[in-house]
Enzyme design. Structure first.
Site, PDB file in Angstrom:
ATOM      1  N   SER A  57     -22.415 108.609 -27.585  1.00 59.35           N
ATOM      2  CA  SER A  57     -21.466 108.242 -26.532  1.00 59.35           C
ATOM      3  C   SER A  57     -20.257 107.499 -27.098  1.00 59.35           C
ATOM      4  O   SER A  57     -20.388 106.700 -28.030  1.00 59.35           O
ATOM      5  CB  SER A  57     -22.165 107.341 -25.513  1.00 59.35           C
ATOM      6  OG  SER A  57     -21.215 106.695 -24.685  1.00 59.35           O
ATOM      7  N   TYR A  99     -15.367 110.192 -24.124  1.00 59.92           N
ATOM      8  CA  TYR A  99     -14.650 109.728 -22.952  1.00 59.92           C
ATOM      9  C   TYR A  99     -13.206 109.746 -23.420  1.00 59.92           C
ATOM     10  O   TYR A  99     -12.838 109.037 -24.355  1.00 59.92           O
ATOM     11  CB  TYR A  99     -15.134 108.331 -22.527  1.00 59.92           C
ATOM     12  CG  TYR A  99     -16.344 108.396 -21.616  1.00 59.92           C
ATOM     13  CD1 TYR A  99     -16.344 109.223 -20.510  1.00 59.92           C
ATOM     14  CD2 TYR A  99     -17.474 107.625 -21.862  1.00 59.92           C
ATOM     15  CE1 TYR A  99     -17.439 109.296 -19.667  1.00 59.92           C
ATOM     16  CE2 TYR A  99     -18.571 107.685 -21.020  1.00 59.92           C
ATOM     17  CZ  TYR A  99     -18.550 108.528 -19.926  1.00 59.92           C
ATOM     18  OH  TYR A  99     -19.624 108.598 -19.099  1.00 59.92           O
ATOM     19  N   THR A 153     -16.976 114.508 -21.394  1.00 57.26           N
ATOM     20  CA  THR A 153     -17.546 114.181 -20.087  1.00 57.26           C
ATOM     21  C   THR A 153     -16.444 114.047 -19.046  1.00 57.26           C
ATOM     22  O   THR A 153     -15.507 113.261 -19.207  1.00 57.26           O
ATOM     23  CB  THR A 153     -18.381 112.888 -20.186  1.00 57.26           C
ATOM     24  OG1 THR A 153     -19.432 113.120 -21.127  1.00 57.26           O
ATOM     25  CG2 THR A 153     -18.981 112.519 -18.835  1.00 57.26           C
ATOM     26  N   LYS A 200     -18.915 118.473 -19.996  1.00 56.44           N
ATOM     27  CA  LYS A 200     -20.126 117.908 -19.369  1.00 56.44           C
ATOM     28  C   LYS A 200     -19.806 117.389 -17.968  1.00 56.44           C
ATOM     29  O   LYS A 200     -18.824 116.661 -17.788  1.00 56.44           O
ATOM     30  CB  LYS A 200     -20.663 116.765 -20.233  1.00 56.44           C
ATOM     31  CG  LYS A 200     -21.882 116.040 -19.662  1.00 56.44           C
ATOM     32  CD  LYS A 200     -22.485 115.084 -20.694  1.00 56.44           C
ATOM     33  CE  LYS A 200     -23.710 114.357 -20.193  1.00 56.44           C
ATOM     34  NZ  LYS A 200     -23.413 113.186 -19.379  1.00 56.44           N
ATOM     35  N   HIS A 246     -24.801 113.690 -13.988  1.00 57.24           N
ATOM     36  CA  HIS A 246     -24.848 112.380 -14.634  1.00 57.24           C
ATOM     37  C   HIS A 246     -26.094 111.598 -14.204  1.00 57.24           C
ATOM     38  O   HIS A 246     -26.063 110.371 -14.073  1.00 57.24           O
ATOM     39  CB  HIS A 246     -23.569 111.600 -14.297  1.00 57.24           C
ATOM     40  CG  HIS A 246     -23.062 110.709 -15.391  1.00 57.24           C
ATOM     41  ND1 HIS A 246     -22.088 111.089 -16.276  1.00 57.24           N
ATOM     42  CD2 HIS A 246     -23.391 109.446 -15.740  1.00 57.24           C
ATOM     43  CE1 HIS A 246     -21.839 110.093 -17.112  1.00 57.24           C
ATOM     44  NE2 HIS A 246     -22.629 109.078 -16.812  1.00 57.24           N
ATOM     45  N   ARG A 295     -25.805 109.333 -11.093  1.00 55.29           N
ATOM     46  CA  ARG A 295     -25.128 108.041 -11.251  1.00 55.29           C
ATOM     47  C   ARG A 295     -23.682 108.073 -10.772  1.00 55.29           C
ATOM     48  O   ARG A 295     -23.014 107.049 -10.772  1.00 55.29           O
ATOM     49  CB  ARG A 295     -25.149 107.618 -12.729  1.00 55.29           C
ATOM     50  CG  ARG A 295     -26.548 107.433 -13.269  1.00 55.29           C
ATOM     51  CD  ARG A 295     -26.580 107.384 -14.795  1.00 55.29           C
ATOM     52  NE  ARG A 295     -25.994 106.200 -15.379  1.00 55.29           N
ATOM     53  CZ  ARG A 295     -26.602 105.025 -15.496  1.00 55.29           C
ATOM     54  NH1 ARG A 295     -27.820 104.865 -15.026  1.00 55.29           N
ATOM     55  NH2 ARG A 295     -26.005 104.001 -16.070  1.00 55.29           N
ATOM     56  N   ASP A 308     -28.547 118.953 -17.795  1.00 54.59           N
ATOM     57  CA  ASP A 308     -29.274 117.686 -17.722  1.00 54.59           C
ATOM     58  C   ASP A 308     -29.319 117.160 -16.298  1.00 54.59           C
ATOM     59  O   ASP A 308     -28.747 117.759 -15.386  1.00 54.59           O
ATOM     60  CB  ASP A 308     -28.741 116.629 -18.702  1.00 54.59           C
ATOM     61  CG  ASP A 308     -27.477 115.891 -18.248  1.00 54.59           C
ATOM     62  OD1 ASP A 308     -27.201 115.786 -17.030  1.00 54.59           O
ATOM     63  OD2 ASP A 308     -26.771 115.390 -19.143  1.00 54.59           O
ATOM     64  N   SER A 309     -30.018 116.069 -16.148  1.00 50.89           N
ATOM     65  CA  SER A 309     -30.227 115.315 -14.906  1.00 50.89           C
ATOM     66  C   SER A 309     -31.597 115.593 -14.294  1.00 50.89           C
ATOM     67  O   SER A 309     -31.798 116.587 -13.583  1.00 50.89           O
ATOM     68  CB  SER A 309     -29.125 115.565 -13.867  1.00 50.89           C
ATOM     69  OG  SER A 309     -27.874 115.133 -14.399  1.00 50.89           O
ATOM     70  N   GLY A 310     -32.529 114.732 -14.623  1.00 50.72           N
ATOM     71  CA  GLY A 310     -33.867 114.809 -14.045  1.00 50.72           C
ATOM     72  C   GLY A 310     -34.940 115.384 -14.941  1.00 50.72           C
ATOM     73  O   GLY A 310     -36.103 115.453 -14.537  1.00 50.72           O
ATOM     74  N   VAL A 311     -34.584 115.796 -16.163  1.00 53.82           N
ATOM     75  CA  VAL A 311     -35.602 116.349 -17.070  1.00 53.82           C
ATOM     76  C   VAL A 311     -36.546 115.227 -17.513  1.00 53.82           C
ATOM     77  O   VAL A 311     -36.084 114.202 -18.035  1.00 53.82           O
ATOM     78  CB  VAL A 311     -34.951 116.983 -18.320  1.00 53.82           C
ATOM     79  CG1 VAL A 311     -36.029 117.462 -19.296  1.00 53.82           C
ATOM     80  CG2 VAL A 311     -34.024 118.119 -17.926  1.00 53.82           C
TER      81      VAL A 311
HETATM   82  C1  LIG Z   1     -27.741 104.099 -19.106  1.00 57.58           C
HETATM   83  C2  LIG Z   1     -27.015 105.402 -19.120  1.00 57.58           C
HETATM   84  C3  LIG Z   1     -25.808 105.493 -19.781  1.00 57.58           C
HETATM   85  C4  LIG Z   1     -25.125 106.692 -19.832  1.00 57.58           C
HETATM   86  N1  LIG Z   1     -23.976 106.759 -20.555  1.00 57.58           N
HETATM   87  C5  LIG Z   1     -23.347 107.942 -20.672  1.00 57.58           C
HETATM   88  C6  LIG Z   1     -22.205 108.059 -21.492  1.00 57.58           C
HETATM   89  O1  LIG Z   1     -21.767 107.103 -22.114  1.00 57.58           O
HETATM   90  N2  LIG Z   1     -21.600 109.267 -21.558  1.00 57.58           N
HETATM   91  C7  LIG Z   1     -22.058 110.369 -20.876  1.00 57.58           C
HETATM   92  O2  LIG Z   1     -21.480 111.449 -20.965  1.00 57.58           O
HETATM   93  N3  LIG Z   1     -23.163 110.287 -20.119  1.00 57.58           N
HETATM   94  C8  LIG Z   1     -23.815 109.104 -20.003  1.00 57.58           C
HETATM   95  N4  LIG Z   1     -24.942 109.032 -19.245  1.00 57.58           N
HETATM   96  C9  LIG Z   1     -25.454 110.247 -18.573  1.00 57.58           C
HETATM   97  C10 LIG Z   1     -26.438 111.023 -19.462  1.00 57.58           C
HETATM   98  O3  LIG Z   1     -25.782 111.612 -20.551  1.00 57.58           O
HETATM   99  C11 LIG Z   1     -27.145 112.130 -18.673  1.00 57.58           C
HETATM  100  O4  LIG Z   1     -26.198 112.954 -18.048  1.00 57.58           O
HETATM  101  C12 LIG Z   1     -28.100 111.575 -17.620  1.00 57.58           C
HETATM  102  O5  LIG Z   1     -28.793 110.461 -18.119  1.00 57.58           O
HETATM  103  C13 LIG Z   1     -29.086 112.648 -17.184  1.00 57.58           C
HETATM  104  O6  LIG Z   1     -29.909 112.188 -16.156  1.00 57.58           O
HETATM  105  P1  LIG Z   1     -31.427 111.687 -16.408  1.00 57.58           P
HETATM  106  O7  LIG Z   1     -31.347 110.528 -17.312  1.00 57.58           O
HETATM  107  O8  LIG Z   1     -31.917 111.316 -15.052  1.00 57.58           O
HETATM  108  O9  LIG Z   1     -32.184 112.849 -16.990  1.00 57.58           O
HETATM  109  C14 LIG Z   1     -25.646 107.833 -19.173  1.00 57.58           C
HETATM  110  C15 LIG Z   1     -26.867 107.734 -18.510  1.00 57.58           C
HETATM  111  C16 LIG Z   1     -27.557 106.557 -18.480  1.00 57.58           C
HETATM  112  C17 LIG Z   1     -28.897 106.512 -17.787  1.00 57.58           C
HETATM  113  O1  LIG Z   2     -23.207 104.342 -17.136  1.00 57.75           O
HETATM  114  C1  LIG Z   2     -22.926 105.517 -17.274  1.00 57.75           C
HETATM  115  O2  LIG Z   2     -23.494 106.417 -16.625  1.00 57.75           O
HETATM  116  C2  LIG Z   2     -21.899 105.907 -18.199  1.00 57.75           C
HETATM  117  O3  LIG Z   2     -21.687 107.070 -18.354  1.00 57.75           O
HETATM  118  C3  LIG Z   2     -21.105 104.934 -18.947  1.00 57.75           C
HETATM  119  C4  LIG Z   2     -19.746 104.863 -18.707  1.00 57.75           C
HETATM  120  C5  LIG Z   2     -19.002 103.940 -19.391  1.00 57.75           C
HETATM  121  C6  LIG Z   2     -19.588 103.095 -20.305  1.00 57.75           C
HETATM  122  C7  LIG Z   2     -20.947 103.188 -20.548  1.00 57.75           C
HETATM  123  C8  LIG Z   2     -21.706 104.120 -19.876  1.00 57.75           C
END
Ligand SMILES: Cc1cc2nc3c(=O)[nH]c(=O)nc-3n(C[C@H](O)[C@H](O)[C@H](O)COP(=O)(O)O)c2cc1C
Ligand SMILES: O=C(O)C(=O)c1ccccc1
Length: 387
Positions: free
Chosen positions: A128, A152, A178, A260, A284, A287, A315-318
């Site tokens: 990330s 980002y 993303t 993404k 995401h 989120r 992704d999301s929920g695996v």
């Molecule tokens: C704590 C946390 C931080 C995340 N930070 C990023 C990030 O910095 N960049 C990004 O593209 N996705 C980020 N994501 C999203 C994940 O890449 C992914 O899309 C997501 O966790 C998938 O859902 P799941 O964890 O429920 O399987 C973050 C997710 C979490 C839980």
């Molecule tokens: O928290 C997140 O889901 C995320 O993608 C993120 C965004 C900025 C900084 C750190 C994580």
């Protein structure tokens, strides 16, 4: 690489992982519970929380639950391989570690621990932009491992070019851009606790070590963290971007580019038309847009529309091996694994991530074989069909 991850199974029984400290579990649905006991409220809810009411996070799981695999017998699937090719790169399994920002709030080694575990297991990590460690340090920890870089996309082009150049030189092969998080969503858990990790500079190691970003600061971040954060945070997620800016990335990145956060068939077509190499169908992890479509429900029509033109990731929920198979059956080439490994990191650093990842691969390998398949290439719509 052909390796039977199911061989991990006897090891699990022999070692009695339940007795180990930290408290590992092989049940991915219980990892959150275990991590809850370890972490302070801020970091825990930052990971476990979702946007709004959590409707989309729940929908992600419900969509997996609605679908069922239909196993086939006597297929000779005792010898198996999880290997696959994604964006021209050979992967040991159709799994990558999703980009998860600010891992330093979960364990002091943060992304370095994740990078070591990923390399050890042979699974690529996606780093990330909100990393707690620099691009160069993570690359070093990852060694001969496979690594992709998640961008980002900052509003400042000089900073973007500098970061991309660093990632390329540090051996990151694929760029994951993303799109769904150009600002953080309404996340009640974080808001109620006033918890935003990077406000104190956590998760800012990449800009803070970047010459182009530092050049624009009156004082270096070591002297004035708050000013540096306040300059970075409002712009690093690319608040000024539209589709017509994608050629800029093409000019500055030689390897494959993946978008993404795609959830609409029209956007998937647009990504293909823009010459992108892949997409990640993702919300995401629920989120961002509360009430958004379950990611697995978006996958099937998107893969049907563009699967021939670009590589569709998901992704999301695996959470389990069966989940990976369901995503592959609906058209994904590989999945990104998110929250579970973050919990593993919180529970046991590098060992914790390794344990979670090996458990997923062992489960995937066994479930693939017991479903009657010898390779992931055999998994398709037929894997979910009674006839
Ligand atoms: C704590 C946390 C931080 C995340 N930070 C990023 C990030 O910095 N960049 C990004 O593209 N996705 C980020 N994501 C999203 C994940 O890449 C992914 O899309 C997501 O966790 C998938 O859902 P799941 O964890 O429920 O399987 C973050 C997710 C979490 C839980
Ligand atoms: O928290 C997140 O889901 C995320 O993608 C993120 C965004 C900025 C900084 C750190 C994580």
């Amino acid at each position: 690489m052909s390796q039977s991850y199911g061989n991990y199974q006897p090891e699990i029984y022999l070692n009695g992982l339940a007795d180990q400290t930290p408290p590992f579990t092989t049940d991915p649905t219980r990892l959150a519970e275990a991590a809850r006991e370890r972490l302070a409220d801020g970091p825990y809810w930052y990971v476990a929380g979702a946007a709004g009411s959590g409707a989309t996070e729940r929908a992600n799981r419900a969509a997996f639950d609605r679908r069922r695999l239909v196993p086939r017998m006597l297929t000779g699937a005792t010898e198996r391989s999880l290997a696959t090719t994604v964006l021209g790169e050979e992967l040991a399994a159709p799994v990558l570690l999703a980009p998860v920002g600010v891992q330093g709030i979960l364990h002091e080694d943060g992304e370095l621990a994740t990078a070591r575990a990923a390399a050890g297991v042979g699974v690529p990590m996606v780093l990330s932009t909100a990393s707690s460690h620099t691009i160069e340090d993570v690359a070093q920890a990852n060694g001969a491992g496979q690594r992709w870089y998640q961008l980002y996309w900052p509003n400042d082009d000089d900073v973007t070019v500098s970061i991309l150049d660093r990632a390329r030189r540090a051996g990151f092969t694929t760029l994951v851009v993303t799109l769904d998080t150009w600002t953080l969503a309404w996340r009640p858990r974080d808001l109620d606790q006033s918890y935003l990790p990077f406000i104190r500079g956590v998760g800012c190691a990449i800009p803070f070590s970047d010459p182009a970003f530092r050049a624009g600061l009156a004082k270096p971040p070591e002297e004035d963290v708050l000013s540096a954060v306040l300059k970075w945070v409002p712009t690093f997620t690319g608040t000024d971007k539209t589709w017509d800016r994608l050629p800029f990335l093409r000019r500055h990145w030689e390897g494959p580019i993946v978008l993404k956060g795609i959830q609409h068939v029209g956007d998937a077509r647009r990504a293909a038309a823009a010459g992108m190499d892949g997409i990640v169908v993702s919300n995401h992890g629920g989120r961002q847009v509360d009430g958004a479509v379950a990611s697995l429900d978006a996958l099937e029509p998107i893969a049907a529309a563009v699967g021939e033109r670009l590589d569709v990731l998901f992704d999301s929920g695996v959470r389990t091996g069966a989940d990976v198979l369901k995503a592959l059956a609906l058209g994904a080439k590989a999945v990104l694994y998110g929250r579970p490994y973050a919990y593993g990191l919180a529970l046991g650093g590098e060992d914790g991530v390794r344990h979670v990842l090996r458990s997923l691969l062992a489960d995937l390998d066994l479930t693939l074989g017991l479903s009657g398949h010898s390779s992931v290439a055999e998994v398709g719509p037929g894997s979910l069909s009674l006839e």
